[in-house]
Design a protein around this motif. Sequence first.
Motif, PDB file in Angstrom:
ATOM      1  N   PRO A   1      77.250  95.005   5.646  1.00 54.30           N
ATOM      2  CA  PRO A   1      76.488  93.751   5.613  1.00 54.30           C
ATOM      3  C   PRO A   1      76.706  92.872   6.834  1.00 54.30           C
ATOM      4  N   TRP A   2      77.831  93.056   7.531  1.00 51.12           N
ATOM      5  CA  TRP A   2      78.083  92.223   8.717  1.00 51.12           C
ATOM      6  C   TRP A   2      77.082  92.522   9.836  1.00 51.12           C
TER       7      TRP A   2
ATOM      8  N   ASN B   1      71.956  83.949   2.431  1.00 56.29           N
ATOM      9  CA  ASN B   1      71.945  84.305   1.016  1.00 56.29           C
ATOM     10  C   ASN B   1      73.012  83.548   0.244  1.00 56.29           C
TER      11      ASN B   1
ATOM     12  N   ASP C   1      66.811  90.792   3.376  1.00 53.37           N
ATOM     13  CA  ASP C   1      67.575  91.335   2.247  1.00 53.37           C
ATOM     14  C   ASP C   1      66.887  90.879   0.962  1.00 53.37           C
TER      15      ASP C   1
ATOM     16  N   ASP D   1      69.059  96.380   5.248  1.00 55.83           N
ATOM     17  CA  ASP D   1      70.001  97.419   4.851  1.00 55.83           C
ATOM     18  C   ASP D   1      69.213  98.660   4.422  1.00 55.83           C
TER      19      ASP D   1
ATOM     20  N   GLU E   1      73.303  87.324   5.506  1.00 53.11           N
ATOM     21  CA  GLU E   1      74.344  87.195   4.483  1.00 53.11           C
ATOM     22  C   GLU E   1      74.740  85.735   4.300  1.00 53.11           C
ATOM     23  N   ASN E   2      74.863  85.018   5.405  1.00 56.74           N
ATOM     24  CA  ASN E   2      75.212  83.600   5.335  1.00 56.74           C
ATOM     25  C   ASN E   2      74.138  82.805   4.604  1.00 56.74           C
TER      26      ASN E   2
ATOM     27  N   GLY F   1      74.685  89.681   9.487  1.00 56.35           N
ATOM     28  CA  GLY F   1      75.530  88.591   9.014  1.00 56.35           C
ATOM     29  C   GLY F   1      74.812  87.261   8.877  1.00 56.35           C
TER      30      GLY F   1
END
Length: 246
Positions: free
Chosen positions: A181-182, A191, A96, A154, A188-189, A185
């Motif tokens: 976004p999951w 980030n 990402d 993404d 995401e964590n 995931g």
Amino acid sequence: MREKLDEKWSPQQIARHLAREHPNNPRMRACPETIYRGLFAGLLGKREGRLRTGRTRRKRQRRGVVSPNKIKNMTLVHDRPATVNDRETPGDWEGDLIIGRAQRSAIGTLVDRTTRFVRLIHLPHGWKAQPMRDALVSQTADLPPALRRTLTWDQGRELVLHEEIEALSGFRIYFCDPHSPWQRGTNENINGLLRQYFPKGTDLTVHSLRNLTAVARQLNDRPRMVLGDRTPSEIMQDWGIASQFP
């Protein structure tokens, strides 16, 4: 809930805590979305400084809106090999961008799904398609081929040249569904953890490649509960490959 927000708990952590504390009383529980709505509506005290992201208002939701300029020839995450979900061997990454002030700077973030090992991509020339292609290819070239199996991203236009990236890097690239976004995931964590080093609304061009390498090394040497309190570097070392790259 207010006390937990003051202690920097996330709405997800608060929701899980309430479910454990009141397993037989649904009225004493709340889902994360309810907590977010209460916070942004001002029902849980002041909003400033209550969330790790620093946000004080709700992000616009675009569920169901078809994204224009669809990337051609995408392979979606649903077609990713089942072995990626098993997290048994390293080499399957999620990626990402972290965006800086006024969307004028960015840092690429990569995390291995199995080991949680982090690589940060320096983007001094921006993150349009060609600079993004060049940075991803050049800054992952030192990874052993066994660590360049898949990359999940993404549907950002920065990866419109995904077929060229695949040909040059060896990664097989898969794209998440819009606004999902999951589906990446783990990234995401990471980030969220990186915002400690790169706060929102700041100029990210001030960070050199050396700075990014130092931040990644610090995260990779930090124990993680999901790894049994071992570090990503230690898990990589188990595979005999951590010493082969920075």
